[in-house]
Structure formats: structure tokens, C-alpha cells
Write a protein that holds these residues in place. Sequence first.
Motif, PDB file in Angstrom:
ATOM      1  N   MET A 143       0.798  -1.226   0.000  1.00 45.85           N
ATOM      2  CA  MET A 143       0.000   0.000   0.000  1.00 45.85           C
ATOM      3  C   MET A 143       0.832   1.277   0.000  1.00 45.85           C
ATOM      4  SD  MET A 143      -3.256  -0.876   0.025  1.00 45.85           S
ATOM      5  CE  MET A 143      -4.184   0.458   0.795  1.00 45.85           C
ATOM      6  N   ASP A 144       2.132   1.194  -0.177  1.00 48.96           N
ATOM      7  CA  ASP A 144       2.967   2.388  -0.060  1.00 48.96           C
ATOM      8  C   ASP A 144       2.625   3.469  -1.085  1.00 48.96           C
ATOM      9  OD1 ASP A 144       5.618   1.595   1.805  1.00 48.96           O
ATOM     10  OD2 ASP A 144       4.501  -0.060   0.947  1.00 48.96           O
ATOM     11  N   ALA A 145       2.120   3.076  -2.245  1.00 47.47           N
ATOM     12  CA  ALA A 145       1.782   4.066  -3.272  1.00 47.47           C
ATOM     13  C   ALA A 145       0.403   4.671  -3.044  1.00 47.47           C
ATOM     14  CB  ALA A 145       1.859   3.427  -4.656  1.00 47.47           C
ATOM     15  N   HIS A 146      -0.046   4.660  -1.793  1.00 48.54           N
ATOM     16  CA  HIS A 146      -1.259   5.359  -1.380  1.00 48.54           C
ATOM     17  C   HIS A 146      -0.843   6.498  -0.442  1.00 48.54           C
ATOM     18  CE1 HIS A 146      -2.991   1.584  -2.735  1.00 48.54           C
ATOM     19  NE2 HIS A 146      -4.189   2.128  -2.689  1.00 48.54           N
ATOM     20  N   MET A 147      -1.618   7.553  -0.492  1.00 48.65           N
ATOM     21  CA  MET A 147      -1.336   8.662   0.417  1.00 48.65           C
ATOM     22  C   MET A 147      -1.551   8.249   1.865  1.00 48.65           C
ATOM     23  SD  MET A 147      -2.875  11.880  -1.700  1.00 48.65           S
ATOM     24  CE  MET A 147      -3.993  10.920  -2.714  1.00 48.65           C
ATOM     25  N   PRO A 148      -0.754   8.860   2.770  1.00 41.43           N
ATOM     26  CA  PRO A 148       0.273   9.877   2.524  1.00 41.43           C
ATOM     27  C   PRO A 148       1.572   9.251   2.028  1.00 41.43           C
ATOM     28  CG  PRO A 148       0.136   9.431   4.862  1.00 41.43           C
ATOM     29  CD  PRO A 148      -0.960   8.623   4.220  1.00 41.43           C
ATOM     30  N   TYR A 149       2.278   9.981   1.159  1.00 42.60           N
ATOM     31  CA  TYR A 149       3.534   9.520   0.591  1.00 42.60           C
ATOM     32  C   TYR A 149       4.689   9.969   1.496  1.00 42.60           C
ATOM     33  CZ  TYR A 149       0.593   9.480  -3.668  1.00 42.60           C
ATOM     34  OH  TYR A 149      -0.412   9.280  -4.584  1.00 42.60           O
ATOM     35  N   HIS A 150       5.248   9.023   2.248  1.00 43.03           N
ATOM     36  CA  HIS A 150       6.418   9.288   3.079  1.00 43.03           C
ATOM     37  C   HIS A 150       7.437   8.186   2.819  1.00 43.03           C
ATOM     38  CE1 HIS A 150       4.356  12.477   5.178  1.00 43.03           C
ATOM     39  NE2 HIS A 150       3.410  11.666   5.602  1.00 43.03           N
ATOM     40  N   PRO A 151       8.097   8.198   1.658  1.00 44.05           N
ATOM     41  CA  PRO A 151       9.007   7.096   1.311  1.00 44.05           C
ATOM     42  C   PRO A 151      10.247   7.093   2.200  1.00 44.05           C
ATOM     43  CG  PRO A 151       9.227   8.888  -0.251  1.00 44.05           C
ATOM     44  CD  PRO A 151       8.058   9.246   0.623  1.00 44.05           C
ATOM     45  N   PHE A 159      14.349  10.192  -5.939  1.00 42.90           N
ATOM     46  CA  PHE A 159      13.242  10.637  -6.783  1.00 42.90           C
ATOM     47  C   PHE A 159      12.660  11.991  -6.375  1.00 42.90           C
ATOM     48  CE2 PHE A 159      13.362   6.079  -7.483  1.00 42.90           C
ATOM     49  CZ  PHE A 159      13.182   5.981  -8.855  1.00 42.90           C
ATOM     50  N   ALA A 160      12.862  12.388  -5.135  1.00 40.88           N
ATOM     51  CA  ALA A 160      12.311  13.668  -4.668  1.00 40.88           C
ATOM     52  C   ALA A 160      13.324  14.354  -3.760  1.00 40.88           C
ATOM     53  CB  ALA A 160      10.993  13.434  -3.940  1.00 40.88           C
ATOM     54  N   PRO A 161      14.529  14.625  -4.274  1.00 42.61           N
ATOM     55  CA  PRO A 161      15.574  15.215  -3.423  1.00 42.61           C
ATOM     56  C   PRO A 161      15.157  16.577  -2.884  1.00 42.61           C
ATOM     57  CG  PRO A 161      16.197  15.317  -5.753  1.00 42.61           C
ATOM     58  CD  PRO A 161      14.987  14.447  -5.666  1.00 42.61           C
ATOM     59  N   GLY A 162      15.347  16.733  -1.584  1.00 43.99           N
ATOM     60  CA  GLY A 162      15.049  18.016  -0.960  1.00 43.99           C
ATOM     61  C   GLY A 162      13.593  18.281  -0.693  1.00 43.99           C
ATOM     62  N   VAL A 163      12.702  17.347  -1.018  1.00 44.36           N
ATOM     63  CA  VAL A 163      11.267  17.560  -0.829  1.00 44.36           C
ATOM     64  C   VAL A 163      10.873  17.181   0.593  1.00 44.36           C
ATOM     65  CG1 VAL A 163       8.947  16.879  -1.553  1.00 44.36           C
ATOM     66  CG2 VAL A 163      10.749  17.178  -3.263  1.00 44.36           C
ATOM     67  N   ILE A 190       5.021  16.011  -5.496  1.00 45.36           N
ATOM     68  CA  ILE A 190       4.126  14.896  -5.161  1.00 45.36           C
ATOM     69  C   ILE A 190       4.431  13.690  -6.045  1.00 45.36           C
ATOM     70  CG2 ILE A 190       1.717  14.137  -5.276  1.00 45.36           C
ATOM     71  CD1 ILE A 190       0.962  17.044  -4.437  1.00 45.36           C
ATOM     72  N   ARG A 191       4.616  13.929  -7.354  1.00 41.39           N
ATOM     73  CA  ARG A 191       4.925  12.814  -8.261  1.00 41.39           C
ATOM     74  C   ARG A 191       6.264  12.173  -7.905  1.00 41.39           C
ATOM     75  NH1 ARG A 191       3.392  16.931 -12.243  1.00 41.39           N
ATOM     76  NH2 ARG A 191       1.140  16.725 -12.632  1.00 41.39           N
ATOM     77  N   GLY A 192       7.231  12.974  -7.485  1.00 40.76           N
ATOM     78  CA  GLY A 192       8.516  12.419  -7.074  1.00 40.76           C
ATOM     79  C   GLY A 192       8.378  11.529  -5.858  1.00 40.76           C
ATOM     80  N   LEU A 193       7.586  11.953  -4.887  1.00 37.57           N
ATOM     81  CA  LEU A 193       7.354  11.129  -3.692  1.00 37.57           C
ATOM     82  C   LEU A 193       6.627   9.837  -4.049  1.00 37.57           C
ATOM     83  CD1 LEU A 193       6.245  13.975  -1.240  1.00 37.57           C
ATOM     84  CD2 LEU A 193       8.404  12.688  -1.140  1.00 37.57           C
ATOM     85  N   TYR A 194       5.675   9.947  -4.971  1.00 38.62           N
ATOM     86  CA  TYR A 194       4.937   8.759  -5.426  1.00 38.62           C
ATOM     87  C   TYR A 194       5.892   7.769  -6.108  1.00 38.62           C
ATOM     88  CZ  TYR A 194       1.422   6.132  -8.158  1.00 38.62           C
ATOM     89  OH  TYR A 194       0.644   5.157  -8.739  1.00 38.62           O
ATOM     90  N   ASP A 195       6.750   8.273  -6.984  1.00 31.92           N
ATOM     91  CA  ASP A 195       7.720   7.404  -7.650  1.00 31.92           C
ATOM     92  C   ASP A 195       8.659   6.759  -6.639  1.00 31.92           C
ATOM     93  OD1 ASP A 195       6.622   8.009 -10.095  1.00 31.92           O
ATOM     94  OD2 ASP A 195       8.139   9.491 -10.643  1.00 31.92           O
TER      95      ASP A 195
END
Length: 399
Positions: A143-151, A159-163, A190-195
Motif C-alpha cells: 500500500m505504499d503508493a497510497h497517500m500519505p507519501y512518506h518514502p 526521486f524527490a531530493p530536498g522535498v 508529489i509525483r517524485g514522492l509517489y515514484d
Amino acid sequence: VHASLFTGKYPSEHGATQENPYLEGARTLAESLAAAGYDTACYSSNAWITPYTNLTAGFDDQDNFFKIMPGEFLSGPLARAWRTLNDNDRLRGVADRLVQVGNKFHEYFAAGEGGDTKTPAVVDRTIEFVDDADDFFAFINLMDAHMPYHPPDEYAEEFAPGVDSSAVCQNSKEYNAGARDIDDGEWDDIRGLYDAEIRHMDAELERLFTHLQDTGQWEDTTVIVCADHGELHGKHGLYGHEFCIYEPLVNVPLMVKHPAVEPGRDEGTTVELLDLYHTVLDAMGAEGLDVALDSTRSLLSADYRDFAEPIGDVDRQETAFVEYHQPVVELRQLESKASGAGIELPTDSRFYSRMGAARRPDAKFIHNTRIGDEGYLLDEDPGEQTNVAGESEEIAALS
């Protein structure tokens, strides 16, 4: 979707949707395999896959890693009490308010960085199960690709440097209700966190598959990886995976590993997720399971999608069907966010609409109950930007 995976039936046939979330009167894949002597297990962090909905029927071992409402919580007397609330028109308002309270708790407890990552625990339990089993069927739902995205940090940096994942909009209902704006830069974050979340799941699946290879179980194991839906990040003015059946939600990846399937990439064959029910039966020898196999639904069969009869003018071999019922829980969340912002949602909108689609690789027709129908020529308009319903013969053939 899960009920369709487990029964090989459309929602209109098995009847289990958020509007009525109980699977009844249908023998599940796990029940058939357990009766034939297979060890069966279901490990998930999906709140819908619990004894409450009957979706765990047939699984000898099951565990739900959803931290707010574990599977054991929604079983036995409490499940029966909740069902009484949910099914009674006068008491339904109480159930809705309880859902809203539960959503507040979930938003609070899942807000911490990494708080939504249950995948390593799911994979650990799966490894323990397959090592102790002989002939087995395991279903896992990540379920990781469901919100909230906290990879995890390592994938966030890739994929989301500095975000800062706590600074972006992690509640799709706020955006969909019109209570929150998101600019292009935030969508990119958001897309970077999702990826990054998807990359994390890839790494955990690699860990599972490597274990199967290292222990000599890989060659004799049929492996199927699929998504039950995609995600919208701003396209069509929507966020999340509700309130539409556009391509980013329904055209999902599928991977099948079996000796009868040649390695390679196939982007032309029409596949429906309910076909996986018969594919698994076929792989495990349906003739010994006292279950009827529909070879036209098995990806392992030479008869795959060789249906005997068309439906009207629709060529079934290339046509897939999509059914969408009201997502009751998400709709209540949406209404709550709108109300809190002083916004009134129009009832004649996609939010309250049931939907259905007939889709070929080149064209797609969408019927909506609350708004106008839609038609798209996918070979010319893959982004579904130009509605040609009522103007195209290809769309008319699907309608």
C-alpha cells in the motif's frame, strides 16, 4: 477490485463494492485452493481486506498491517455491530460520523515520516509463510503508493531530493473539494514522492523474489504482479484514484511469470484483472480443484479471449469493461473537506456518479449517471482531452 480478483466476476455480478462491501454467495480463489490442499495466506495493509468484508475467506493465515484498524478489530461481534450500523438507513449517519472520526485518527497517526510503510513487514511474513509451506498460494497487497507519501530516505533522495513530504498536499480530498490549490512545482514534488514509494515497493519485491531464487523455489512458483488502480496527480483536475475511470487509473501494469508465458513486453493484448482468477486456477491445475475453468479468461491458454459471442456490435476479444460504484468512504471524506471550507458540492457531478466503460486499445466509451457520457479515440487522443461521444462511429459501437 479485490473481490473481482478473488472471484473472476465483475462487481455487478459479485455485489461487493463500497456501497455494499460484503462478499457473499461467491466461492473465492483462496477457498477453492485451500479445499484442494494448498496452504493459503493473505498479508496486507489494506483496510478493506478483512474478515469484516469476507475477502479473507479461504486464507488459512491472514494478517492486516493497517495500523489504525487491524483485521482482528473488524471481526466477530464488532464486525456484526458495524454492519448493523452501516446497513440501517437511520443509523447510517452514525456510521458516517464514525468513519470521519476514524479518518481524523488515520490522518494524525499516518502523518509522520515513514509512518505508512508496512511493506517490509508484509514481505517478511510472506517469506516465513512460503518457507514453511509445501504447495502454497500467497496474496500480498502493498500500500505504499497510497497517500500519505512518506518514502524511506534512500528512495526519497533518488526521486524527490530536498522535498519535505510533510509540506506538500497529502490529502486528495482537500484538492478535489476545491479547498486547496496545488501549483506545478508542488505537483512535481508529489509525483517524485509517489515514484519513490513505487521504487521502495520494487526493492521489497526484489527481496522476496531473490529469496525464492536463493532457496530454489523460484522456478516452480507462478508469480503475478499487478496494480488494482493507478493514480491521478492533477490530470483532469483530479487527485487520487476516485471519481473517474480515466486511463491513468484503469490502464495498469501487469507482470506474469510462468513457464507457459514467453518473456517480453506486450502492450497490445487486452487484459482484465478478473482474468487473473482463471489464470491462477489454470496454473494450479483447475481440473483438481472442483472449479470450472474458463479458458477464454486464462492468460496461459491458447483460447485466451476467444469468446464465442460478441456483445451487440462489440468485439469482446479487444474490449475490456470497467465498473465504478460510489466510493462511499472517500465521498464522505470529500464532503467533510468541502463543508469545512464552506463549499457545497453539486450532486449532479462526477463525485456522486456511478460509471462504466467499454475500452478497446483505440477507443473508449464512458457512461456516467450524473454527468454527460464521454468518448475518446485513444489512438489519437491518449490523454482523453477531446470528448467525441455522439460524434464518432467507433465510440457509438462501444456504447
